[in-house]
Write an enzyme that holds these catalytic residues in place. Sequence first.
Site, PDB file in Angstrom:
ATOM      1  N   SER A 187       0.830  -1.208   0.000  1.00 24.84           N
ATOM      2  CA  SER A 187       0.000   0.000   0.000  1.00 24.84           C
ATOM      3  C   SER A 187       0.860   1.251   0.000  1.00 24.84           C
ATOM      4  O   SER A 187       0.391   2.343  -0.337  1.00 24.84           O
ATOM      5  CB  SER A 187      -0.940   0.011   1.213  1.00 24.84           C
ATOM      6  N   CYS A 220      -1.429   1.354  10.526  1.00 25.75           N
ATOM      7  CA  CYS A 220      -0.794   0.033  10.586  1.00 25.75           C
ATOM      8  C   CYS A 220      -0.988  -0.769   9.296  1.00 25.75           C
ATOM      9  O   CYS A 220      -2.047  -0.685   8.677  1.00 25.75           O
ATOM     10  CB  CYS A 220      -1.356  -0.752  11.767  1.00 25.75           C
ATOM     11  N   PRO A 221       0.039  -1.516   8.901  1.00 22.32           N
ATOM     12  CA  PRO A 221       1.364  -1.687   9.549  1.00 22.32           C
ATOM     13  C   PRO A 221       2.376  -0.590   9.224  1.00 22.32           C
ATOM     14  O   PRO A 221       3.494  -0.619   9.708  1.00 22.32           O
ATOM     15  CB  PRO A 221       1.835  -3.027   8.983  1.00 22.32           C
ATOM     16  N   GLY A 222       1.978   0.380   8.364  1.00 20.96           N
ATOM     17  CA  GLY A 222       2.865   1.520   8.141  1.00 20.96           C
ATOM     18  C   GLY A 222       3.263   1.782   6.704  1.00 20.96           C
ATOM     19  O   GLY A 222       4.257   2.464   6.446  1.00 20.96           O
ATOM     20  N   GLY A 223       2.485   1.276   5.755  1.00 17.27           N
ATOM     21  CA  GLY A 223       2.817   1.488   4.344  1.00 17.27           C
ATOM     22  C   GLY A 223       2.886   2.954   3.964  1.00 17.27           C
ATOM     23  O   GLY A 223       3.816   3.392   3.275  1.00 17.27           O
ATOM     24  N   ASP A 239      -3.423   4.254  15.133  1.00 19.19           N
ATOM     25  CA  ASP A 239      -4.056   2.974  14.799  1.00 19.19           C
ATOM     26  C   ASP A 239      -3.983   2.078  16.028  1.00 19.19           C
ATOM     27  O   ASP A 239      -2.990   2.103  16.758  1.00 19.19           O
ATOM     28  CB  ASP A 239      -3.336   2.301  13.625  1.00 19.19           C
ATOM     29  N   ASP A 259      -8.588   5.340  17.809  1.00 15.83           N
ATOM     30  CA  ASP A 259      -9.438   5.310  16.622  1.00 15.83           C
ATOM     31  C   ASP A 259      -9.107   6.525  15.756  1.00 15.83           C
ATOM     32  O   ASP A 259      -9.181   7.669  16.216  1.00 15.83           O
ATOM     33  CB  ASP A 259     -10.900   5.333  17.064  1.00 15.83           C
ATOM     34  N   ASP A 276      -5.794   6.084   4.891  1.00 12.81           N
ATOM     35  CA  ASP A 276      -6.222   4.991   4.017  1.00 12.81           C
ATOM     36  C   ASP A 276      -7.121   4.037   4.802  1.00 12.81           C
ATOM     37  O   ASP A 276      -7.001   2.819   4.697  1.00 12.81           O
ATOM     38  CB  ASP A 276      -4.996   4.249   3.456  1.00 12.81           C
ATOM     39  N   LYS A 305     -13.121   4.582  -0.368  1.00 17.10           N
ATOM     40  CA  LYS A 305     -13.488   3.256  -0.854  1.00 17.10           C
ATOM     41  C   LYS A 305     -14.843   3.351  -1.548  1.00 17.10           C
ATOM     42  O   LYS A 305     -15.780   3.969  -1.030  1.00 17.10           O
ATOM     43  CB  LYS A 305     -13.548   2.264   0.308  1.00 17.10           C
TER      44      LYS A 305
END
Length: 364
Positions: A187, A220-223, A239, A259, A276, A305
């Site tokens: 990502s 997370c995970p940090g892209g 996150d 959150d 994202d 989305k």
Amino acid sequence: MNNLLLYCRPGFEKEAAAEITERASNMQCYGFARVKDDSGYVIFELYDEEQADLLARKLPFRELIFIRQMLVVTHELKDLDLSDRITPILEATQGYAICGDLRVETADTNEAKELSAFCRKFTVPLRQALRGNELLTKKETPHRPVFHAFFLANDHVLLGYSYSFNNSEFHMGIPRLRCPADAPSRSSLKLEEAFYVFVPREEWDMRLTSGMKAVDLGACPGGWTYQLVRRGMMVTAVDNGMMAQSLMDTGQVKHIRDDGFVWRPSKKNTYWLVCDMVDKPARVTHMIADWFRESDCQEAMFNLKLPMKKRYAEAVHNIEVLRELLKEIDNAFVIQAKQLYHDREEITVHVYNKYWVSKLSAKE
């Protein structure tokens, strides 16, 4: 034959068709779209062929969401002699203005990828022939039109041109990026592509620079955090999940377990907000507007989305809602949106304030 050829993500031909039909009609240019599912392109046939060139010049490409590339198609050549494809191409395009670049392309589909190697090999002899016939400048010239040869098969090609001031600068409309080996997820490429598409390269040192403070919601995970860290930014990653240890070890990331829709910064010193998160587009849209309303960020990049149906309508609706919400704050906001190559059932939206960016420029 003067039509528009529009590249898009395979599976989003109907969205590209709806978009060009609406945007063209807003300019009193009327026609109909020829759509083949999962083909990766749309042909828009105009009732007045002269309007194809008008749209290629005047319809702002940067405002198109689902369209990766836009060009005028002047000729369709079928059943080409495989021993000499070049001669009929030269004969068909003798009336062209001299172009400054050549792109031999095909659609972004698994089937068409078999043509990619051919397109690469064919580019060199075609370029030489075009230059020999004064259809292409001796050196690449950025301010001239771009000559396009779009192959549907090795004996079937659409010939046309685009304007360098109103097209995608990338081959096939796709930035060629490689996922870094140390990126926590693929990502990461979404945000990198967004920077290439939305932020002018000459402004990177000003708007994507070391020392800036950024917030990544749903990190997370940090892209996405990875792209900010590699540019030297100090990042607050919000996150409830786990962040990649490699990012935490940089000392540039503060991980807050909360959150992303609820958390807000205590100080007004965040420049970039990126997000994202997977949620309803309306919820994300209103959250982004709230961040700008409270001056919690100065520039934002986020994904919306899309539902399975009415994707174009949903995208346009949320962008219009965001535009109205931002107008309540200031008239200087700019909104850009695109379905990027690395996006799937989503679009990426970029928001900034012209006045705030100009202040950055003044500091330079």
